[in-house]
Design an enzyme around this catalytic site. Structure first.
Site, PDB file in Angstrom:
ATOM      1  N   LYS A   1       0.818  -1.191   0.000  1.00 28.58           N
ATOM      2  CA  LYS A   1       0.000   0.000   0.000  1.00 28.58           C
ATOM      3  C   LYS A   1       0.866   1.260   0.000  1.00 28.58           C
ATOM      4  O   LYS A   1       0.386   2.349  -0.293  1.00 28.58           O
ATOM      5  CB  LYS A   1      -0.869   0.035   1.278  1.00 28.58           C
TER       6      LYS A   1
ATOM      7  N   VAL B   1      11.152   5.845   8.493  1.00 28.75           N
ATOM      8  CA  VAL B   1      10.376   7.051   8.169  1.00 28.75           C
ATOM      9  C   VAL B   1       8.908   6.711   7.914  1.00 28.75           C
ATOM     10  O   VAL B   1       8.585   5.596   7.515  1.00 28.75           O
ATOM     11  CB  VAL B   1      10.969   7.784   6.937  1.00 28.75           C
TER      12      VAL B   1
ATOM     13  N   ASP C   1      14.488  -0.614   0.544  1.00 29.80           N
ATOM     14  CA  ASP C   1      15.197  -0.776   1.812  1.00 29.80           C
ATOM     15  C   ASP C   1      16.169  -1.954   1.659  1.00 29.80           C
ATOM     16  O   ASP C   1      17.206  -1.802   1.025  1.00 29.80           O
ATOM     17  CB  ASP C   1      14.125  -0.998   2.889  1.00 29.80           C
TER      18      ASP C   1
ATOM     19  N   GLU D   1       7.557   2.163  -6.211  1.00 29.87           N
ATOM     20  CA  GLU D   1       7.696   1.775  -4.803  1.00 29.87           C
ATOM     21  C   GLU D   1       7.842   3.009  -3.917  1.00 29.87           C
ATOM     22  O   GLU D   1       8.323   4.047  -4.362  1.00 29.87           O
ATOM     23  CB  GLU D   1       8.962   0.920  -4.642  1.00 29.87           C
ATOM     24  N   ASP D   2       7.444   2.858  -2.678  1.00 28.71           N
ATOM     25  CA  ASP D   2       7.641   3.949  -1.721  1.00 28.71           C
ATOM     26  C   ASP D   2       9.093   4.035  -1.278  1.00 28.71           C
ATOM     27  O   ASP D   2       9.685   5.107  -1.263  1.00 28.71           O
ATOM     28  CB  ASP D   2       6.699   3.793  -0.509  1.00 28.71           C
TER      29      ASP D   2
HETATM   30  P1  IMP Z   1      12.473  -4.038   1.496  1.00 32.57           P
HETATM   31  O1  IMP Z   1      11.947  -5.336   0.992  1.00 32.57           O
HETATM   32  O2  IMP Z   1      13.285  -4.226   2.765  1.00 32.57           O
HETATM   33  O3  IMP Z   1      13.238  -3.254   0.457  1.00 32.57           O
HETATM   34  O4  IMP Z   1      11.266  -3.114   1.949  1.00 32.57           O
HETATM   35  C1  IMP Z   1       9.950  -3.468   1.727  1.00 32.57           C
HETATM   36  C2  IMP Z   1       8.963  -2.530   2.320  1.00 32.57           C
HETATM   37  O5  IMP Z   1       9.244  -2.269   3.685  1.00 32.57           O
HETATM   38  C3  IMP Z   1       8.881  -1.163   1.698  1.00 32.57           C
HETATM   39  O6  IMP Z   1       8.179  -1.154   0.488  1.00 32.57           O
HETATM   40  C4  IMP Z   1       8.106  -0.439   2.786  1.00 32.57           C
HETATM   41  O7  IMP Z   1       6.735  -0.699   2.673  1.00 32.57           O
HETATM   42  C5  IMP Z   1       8.671  -1.052   4.045  1.00 32.57           C
HETATM   43  N1  IMP Z   1       9.677  -0.158   4.625  1.00 32.57           N
HETATM   44  C6  IMP Z   1      11.018  -0.226   4.541  1.00 32.57           C
HETATM   45  N2  IMP Z   1      11.612   0.795   5.179  1.00 32.57           N
HETATM   46  C7  IMP Z   1      10.607   1.561   5.676  1.00 32.57           C
HETATM   47  C8  IMP Z   1      10.557   2.803   6.429  1.00 32.57           C
HETATM   48  O8  IMP Z   1      11.555   3.443   6.781  1.00 32.57           O
HETATM   49  N3  IMP Z   1       9.311   3.251   6.724  1.00 32.57           N
HETATM   50  C9  IMP Z   1       8.168   2.614   6.364  1.00 32.57           C
HETATM   51  N4  IMP Z   1       8.176   1.475   5.652  1.00 32.57           N
HETATM   52  C10 IMP Z   1       9.372   0.951   5.327  1.00 32.57           C
HETATM   53 MG    MG Z   2       5.884  -0.792   0.409  1.00 31.17          MG
END
Ligand code: IMP
Ligand code: MG
Length: 181
Positions: A43, A153, A103, A99-100
């Site tokens: 979302k 964040v 990470d 993507e938002d």
């Molecule tokens: P990843 O798979 O670790 O790259 O991150 C997947 C998801 O984790 C992102 O699309 C976000 O929805 C959530 N996420 C990662 N870091 C943050 C943050 O700092 N704040 C809020 N959501 C985060």
């Molecule tokens: Mg996300």
């Protein structure tokens, strides 16, 4: 009021608007004459997607996908579950995943691998925020709005425990908010 839980603002409404305009202009240039399909990863990217698509001046289609990374609230664990798949046939489409935040990259690398099997013409990634320090998988954003340090964040679509998505800016929560959970 949700604002009282914010310790500091990272990116104001105006700064976010500038970032999104810049991304939209670049994407419009790069996707001229292509079959652009914007895929919003729900979302978190919903607000970014809504703003970004209005800065894109070339024809495009949109679709939504919802995935969930198992794990606790602030760490992705590596197991990804599809909650809502795309509706559109990807054959010949130039996919741009919206993507938002990138990470660890675990979620997007899984999504990319899965979508590649459906024969799109291309797959690229546009993320509003990039946290390269935390990267665990070998994935890079083709378009990144801005870098963020290794801090959690919220706002502008990003949540903590499903809250704060409706903040119009991006900020960091006060430490006691996490401690109370
Ligand atoms: P990843 O798979 O670790 O790259 O991150 C997947 C998801 O984790 C992102 O699309 C976000 O929805 C959530 N996420 C990662 N870091 C943050 C943050 O700092 N704040 C809020 N959501 C985060
Ligand atoms: Mg996300």
């Amino acid at each position: 009021m949700i604002e009282k839980d914010i310790e500091k603002v990272f990116f104001s409404k105006e700064e976010l608007s500038e970032i999104v305009k810049r991304l939209g202009a670049q994407i419009s240039k790069d996707y001229e004459g292509k079959n652009l399909l914007l895929v919003s990863i729900l979302k978190g990217s919903v607000i970014f997607m809504a703003d970004l698509m209005r800065e894109i001046t070339v024809p495009c289609e949109i679709d939504f996908m919802c995935v969930s990374a198992y794990g606790n609230r602030t760490e992705a664990s590596g197991n990804v579950r599809i909650i809502k798949d795309l509706d559109i046939n990807l054959e010949g489409k130039d996919l741009l995943l919206v993507e938002d935040i990138l990470d660890s990259g675990v979620t997007l690398s899984y999504v990319c691998r899965m979508l590649e099997t459906r024969n799109p013409a291309s797959i690229k990634i546009c993320t509003l925020l990039d946290k390269p320090e935390r990267r665990k998988s070998n994935i890079k954003a083709d378009y990144a709005g801005t870098f963020v340090p290794n801090e959690f964040v919220v706002g502008y679509g990003l949540d903590y425990a499903e809250k704060y998505r409706n903040l119009p800016y991006i900020g960091v929560l006060k430490p006691e908010i996490y401690e109370n959970n």
